[in-house]
Motif scaffolding. Sequence first.
Motif, PDB file in Angstrom:
ATOM      1  N   ALA A   1       0.829  -1.207   0.000  1.00  0.00           N
ATOM      2  CA  ALA A   1       0.000   0.000   0.000  1.00  0.00           C
ATOM      3  C   ALA A   1       0.861   1.255   0.000  1.00  0.00           C
ATOM      4  CB  ALA A   1      -0.941  -0.008   1.207  1.00  0.00           C
ATOM      5  N   VAL A   2       1.950   1.241   0.776  1.00  0.00           N
ATOM      6  CA  VAL A   2       2.867   2.385   0.803  1.00  0.00           C
ATOM      7  C   VAL A   2       3.542   2.550  -0.557  1.00  0.00           C
ATOM      8  CG1 VAL A   2       4.989   3.305   1.817  1.00  0.00           C
ATOM      9  CG2 VAL A   2       3.272   2.232   3.297  1.00  0.00           C
ATOM     10  N   ILE A   3       4.031   1.459  -1.106  1.00  0.00           N
ATOM     11  CA  ILE A   3       4.726   1.507  -2.399  1.00  0.00           C
ATOM     12  C   ILE A   3       3.801   2.027  -3.494  1.00  0.00           C
ATOM     13  CG2 ILE A   3       5.707   0.034  -4.206  1.00  0.00           C
ATOM     14  CD1 ILE A   3       6.961  -1.658  -1.959  1.00  0.00           C
ATOM     15  N   GLU A   4       2.565   1.560  -3.490  1.00  0.00           N
ATOM     16  CA  GLU A   4       1.624   1.969  -4.537  1.00  0.00           C
ATOM     17  C   GLU A   4       1.142   3.409  -4.325  1.00  0.00           C
ATOM     18  OE1 GLU A   4      -1.291  -1.113  -4.428  1.00  0.00           O
ATOM     19  OE2 GLU A   4       0.187  -2.652  -4.982  1.00  0.00           O
ATOM     20  N   ALA A   5       0.905   3.793  -3.064  1.00  0.00           N
ATOM     21  CA  ALA A   5       0.436   5.160  -2.791  1.00  0.00           C
ATOM     22  C   ALA A   5       1.472   6.191  -3.210  1.00  0.00           C
ATOM     23  CB  ALA A   5       0.097   5.317  -1.315  1.00  0.00           C
ATOM     24  N   LEU A   6       2.758   5.868  -3.024  1.00  0.00           N
ATOM     25  CA  LEU A   6       3.839   6.778  -3.395  1.00  0.00           C
ATOM     26  C   LEU A   6       4.331   6.516  -4.817  1.00  0.00           C
ATOM     27  CD1 LEU A   6       5.929   6.777  -0.071  1.00  0.00           C
ATOM     28  CD2 LEU A   6       4.130   8.365  -0.786  1.00  0.00           C
ATOM     29  N   ASP A   7       3.730   5.527  -5.457  1.00  0.00           N
ATOM     30  CA  ASP A   7       4.084   5.143  -6.830  1.00  0.00           C
ATOM     31  C   ASP A   7       5.593   4.916  -6.959  1.00  0.00           C
ATOM     32  OD1 ASP A   7       3.583   4.470  -9.475  1.00  0.00           O
ATOM     33  OD2 ASP A   7       3.811   6.528 -10.197  1.00  0.00           O
ATOM     34  N   LEU A   8       6.134   4.096  -6.060  1.00  0.00           N
ATOM     35  CA  LEU A   8       7.560   3.784  -6.074  1.00  0.00           C
ATOM     36  C   LEU A   8       7.845   2.707  -7.116  1.00  0.00           C
ATOM     37  CD1 LEU A   8       8.187   3.635  -2.210  1.00  0.00           C
ATOM     38  CD2 LEU A   8       8.293   5.621  -3.742  1.00  0.00           C
ATOM     39  N   ARG A   9       8.893   2.911  -7.891  1.00  0.00           N
ATOM     40  CA  ARG A   9       9.257   1.965  -8.946  1.00  0.00           C
ATOM     41  C   ARG A   9      10.756   1.686  -8.911  1.00  0.00           C
ATOM     42  NH1 ARG A   9       4.937   1.510 -12.428  1.00  0.00           N
ATOM     43  NH2 ARG A   9       3.316   3.114 -12.165  1.00  0.00           N
ATOM     44  N   ASP A  10      11.103   0.489  -9.366  1.00  0.00           N
ATOM     45  CA  ASP A  10      12.515   0.062  -9.379  1.00  0.00           C
ATOM     46  C   ASP A  10      13.144   0.250  -8.000  1.00  0.00           C
ATOM     47  OD1 ASP A  10      12.482  -0.610 -12.122  1.00  0.00           O
ATOM     48  OD2 ASP A  10      12.738   1.498 -12.648  1.00  0.00           O
ATOM     49  N   ALA A  11      12.408  -0.126  -6.977  1.00  0.00           N
ATOM     50  CA  ALA A  11      12.861   0.068  -5.600  1.00  0.00           C
ATOM     51  C   ALA A  11      13.704  -1.105  -5.121  1.00  0.00           C
ATOM     52  CB  ALA A  11      11.661   0.239  -4.676  1.00  0.00           C
ATOM     53  N   THR A  12      14.656  -0.803  -4.258  1.00  0.00           N
ATOM     54  CA  THR A  12      15.367  -1.849  -3.513  1.00  0.00           C
ATOM     55  C   THR A  12      14.676  -1.997  -2.175  1.00  0.00           C
ATOM     56  OG1 THR A  12      17.496  -1.378  -4.580  1.00  0.00           O
ATOM     57  CG2 THR A  12      17.555  -2.519  -2.465  1.00  0.00           C
ATOM     58  N   LEU A  13      14.182  -3.194  -1.881  1.00  0.00           N
ATOM     59  CA  LEU A  13      13.472  -3.454  -0.632  1.00  0.00           C
ATOM     60  C   LEU A  13      14.453  -4.011   0.391  1.00  0.00           C
ATOM     61  CD1 LEU A  13      10.166  -5.164  -1.891  1.00  0.00           C
ATOM     62  CD2 LEU A  13      10.824  -2.737  -1.923  1.00  0.00           C
ATOM     63  N   VAL A  14      14.586  -3.326   1.517  1.00  0.00           N
ATOM     64  CA  VAL A  14      15.504  -3.732   2.578  1.00  0.00           C
ATOM     65  C   VAL A  14      14.699  -4.082   3.819  1.00  0.00           C
ATOM     66  CG1 VAL A  14      17.484  -3.050   3.992  1.00  0.00           C
ATOM     67  CG2 VAL A  14      17.254  -2.149   1.668  1.00  0.00           C
ATOM     68  N   GLY A  15      14.945  -5.256   4.387  1.00  0.00           N
ATOM     69  CA  GLY A  15      14.219  -5.664   5.585  1.00  0.00           C
ATOM     70  C   GLY A  15      15.144  -6.236   6.636  1.00  0.00           C
ATOM     71  N   HIS A  16      14.944  -5.805   7.872  1.00  0.00           N
ATOM     72  CA  HIS A  16      15.717  -6.325   9.011  1.00  0.00           C
ATOM     73  C   HIS A  16      14.831  -7.193   9.887  1.00  0.00           C
ATOM     74  CE1 HIS A  16      17.199  -5.876  13.292  1.00  0.00           C
ATOM     75  NE2 HIS A  16      18.237  -6.432  12.690  1.00  0.00           N
ATOM     76  N   SER A  17      15.294  -8.381  10.226  1.00  0.00           N
ATOM     77  CA  SER A  17      14.595  -9.261  11.161  1.00  0.00           C
ATOM     78  C   SER A  17      13.168  -9.568  10.674  1.00  0.00           C
ATOM     79  CB  SER A  17      14.593  -8.616  12.553  1.00  0.00           C
ATOM     80  OG  SER A  17      14.221  -9.550  13.528  1.00  0.00           O
ATOM     81  N   THR A  18      12.154  -9.173  11.431  1.00  0.00           N
ATOM     82  CA  THR A  18      10.772  -9.352  10.993  1.00  0.00           C
ATOM     83  C   THR A  18      10.529  -8.645   9.667  1.00  0.00           C
ATOM     84  OG1 THR A  18      10.004  -9.538  13.275  1.00  0.00           O
ATOM     85  CG2 THR A  18       8.353  -8.979  11.628  1.00  0.00           C
ATOM     86  N   GLY A  19      11.185  -7.511   9.479  1.00  0.00           N
ATOM     87  CA  GLY A  19      11.061  -6.776   8.223  1.00  0.00           C
ATOM     88  C   GLY A  19      11.575  -7.562   7.035  1.00  0.00           C
ATOM     89  N   GLY A  20      12.539  -8.451   7.267  1.00  0.00           N
ATOM     90  CA  GLY A  20      13.004  -9.323   6.196  1.00  0.00           C
ATOM     91  C   GLY A  20      11.916 -10.292   5.772  1.00  0.00           C
ATOM     92  N   GLY A  21      11.137 -10.750   6.756  1.00  0.00           N
ATOM     93  CA  GLY A  21       9.995 -11.587   6.432  1.00  0.00           C
ATOM     94  C   GLY A  21       8.944 -10.816   5.662  1.00  0.00           C
ATOM     95  N   GLU A  22       8.761  -9.573   6.036  1.00  0.00           N
ATOM     96  CA  GLU A  22       7.807  -8.696   5.345  1.00  0.00           C
ATOM     97  C   GLU A  22       8.186  -8.516   3.879  1.00  0.00           C
ATOM     98  OE1 GLU A  22       7.351  -4.035   5.819  1.00  0.00           O
ATOM     99  OE2 GLU A  22       6.429  -5.071   7.511  1.00  0.00           O
ATOM    100  N   VAL A  23       9.474  -8.314   3.621  1.00  0.00           N
ATOM    101  CA  VAL A  23       9.952  -8.174   2.251  1.00  0.00           C
ATOM    102  C   VAL A  23       9.745  -9.473   1.473  1.00  0.00           C
ATOM    103  CG1 VAL A  23      12.044  -7.912   0.848  1.00  0.00           C
ATOM    104  CG2 VAL A  23      11.599  -6.323   2.734  1.00  0.00           C
ATOM    105  N   ALA A  24      10.071 -10.593   2.106  1.00  0.00           N
ATOM    106  CA  ALA A  24       9.906 -11.890   1.440  1.00  0.00           C
ATOM    107  C   ALA A  24       8.445 -12.146   1.091  1.00  0.00           C
ATOM    108  CB  ALA A  24      10.447 -13.009   2.328  1.00  0.00           C
ATOM    109  N   ARG A  25       7.550 -11.886   2.030  1.00  0.00           N
ATOM    110  CA  ARG A  25       6.132 -12.124   1.770  1.00  0.00           C
ATOM    111  C   ARG A  25       5.582 -11.127   0.750  1.00  0.00           C
ATOM    112  NH1 ARG A  25       2.548 -15.401   4.238  1.00  0.00           N
ATOM    113  NH2 ARG A  25       4.383 -16.775   3.992  1.00  0.00           N
TER     114      ARG A  25
END
Length: 326
Positions: free
Chosen positions: A132-156
């Motif tokens: 929702a954040v990515i789409e609301a800000l219309d982010l493209r060609d982004a590098t997704l970085v996740g730490h710990s639980t955030g890594g799971g968030e990126v994977a999912r």
Amino acid sequence: MQDISKQSAASLSRRHALLGGLTAGIAAGLPAIAAAKTAKQSLTATVTPGKPAMSTITTKDGTEIYYKDWGTGPVVTFSHGWPLNSDAWEGQMLFLARRGFRVVAHDRRGHGRSSQPRSGNDMNGYADDLAAVIEALDLRDATLVGHSTGGGEVARYIGRHGTKRVAKAVLIAAVPPVMVKSAANPEGLPIEAFDAIRAGLAKDRSQFYRDFAPQFYGANRPGSNVSQGTLDQFWLWGMQAGLLNAYECVKAFSETDFTEDLKKFDVPTLVVHGEDDQIVPIKDTAVKSVRLIKGAKNIYYPGAPHGITATHQDQLNADLLAFLKA
């Protein structure tokens, strides 16, 4: 009487002069007052009564997600660990924003300045909020970085939403592929370890966070130089999370199986982990993730703890920058 009349006349004259000056002053000041009023109206026009002025997006279920959006250039998003919030990324965000990147980080639902809903406190909900954040800000060609639980968030996120808006991915001390021990994952941590976390939260979450912080940052190891400020900020961030949300997030980060999500990664991926991670053991997570993600690169920090975003900030920033520019 004549003296009194003269005094009265003089007093009246002074009064007229004073009133005249005051009137002239008011007349001269009217444009400035009007301008100030207009400026005030323009400043408050976008503020919703009863709500703080901050950057938020609202998801389909009505949850407000707070985010930070700094800099310009290639986009990097950051998903934080449990039970923290986007403030935990500021060391990386400032570094990259000053080097020509646009950096975006949000507070996970139930954490920091985001809403504390009673539902959606699972990996699907977290991934959809990131989308929702990515789409609301219309982010493209982004590098997704996740730490710990955030890594799971990126994977999912990649598992559910694909990589059409993603250029690269970075998993730092991340929980995938799965943490809890089971017949299919005999190397994992026993469920009792996560039950103990939930019990500590329910009994006295404030003290629990104080006791948990030294393990998180490796401050309980001989020779540690972790500052008291670092430990204190962990407690502060933890206390900003709702108890229900933090409690339910334990199940999300410990029992979710990300194996199939990792197999869907089709972008350059970097896996970074501390070899002395007491929270998310490297052999149960990073080592396995590298095998599951096609072409993944790995960097392991000898003797480093779970909270390497803070304890190894300079080294991690340099490695992130090199990966982003590769």
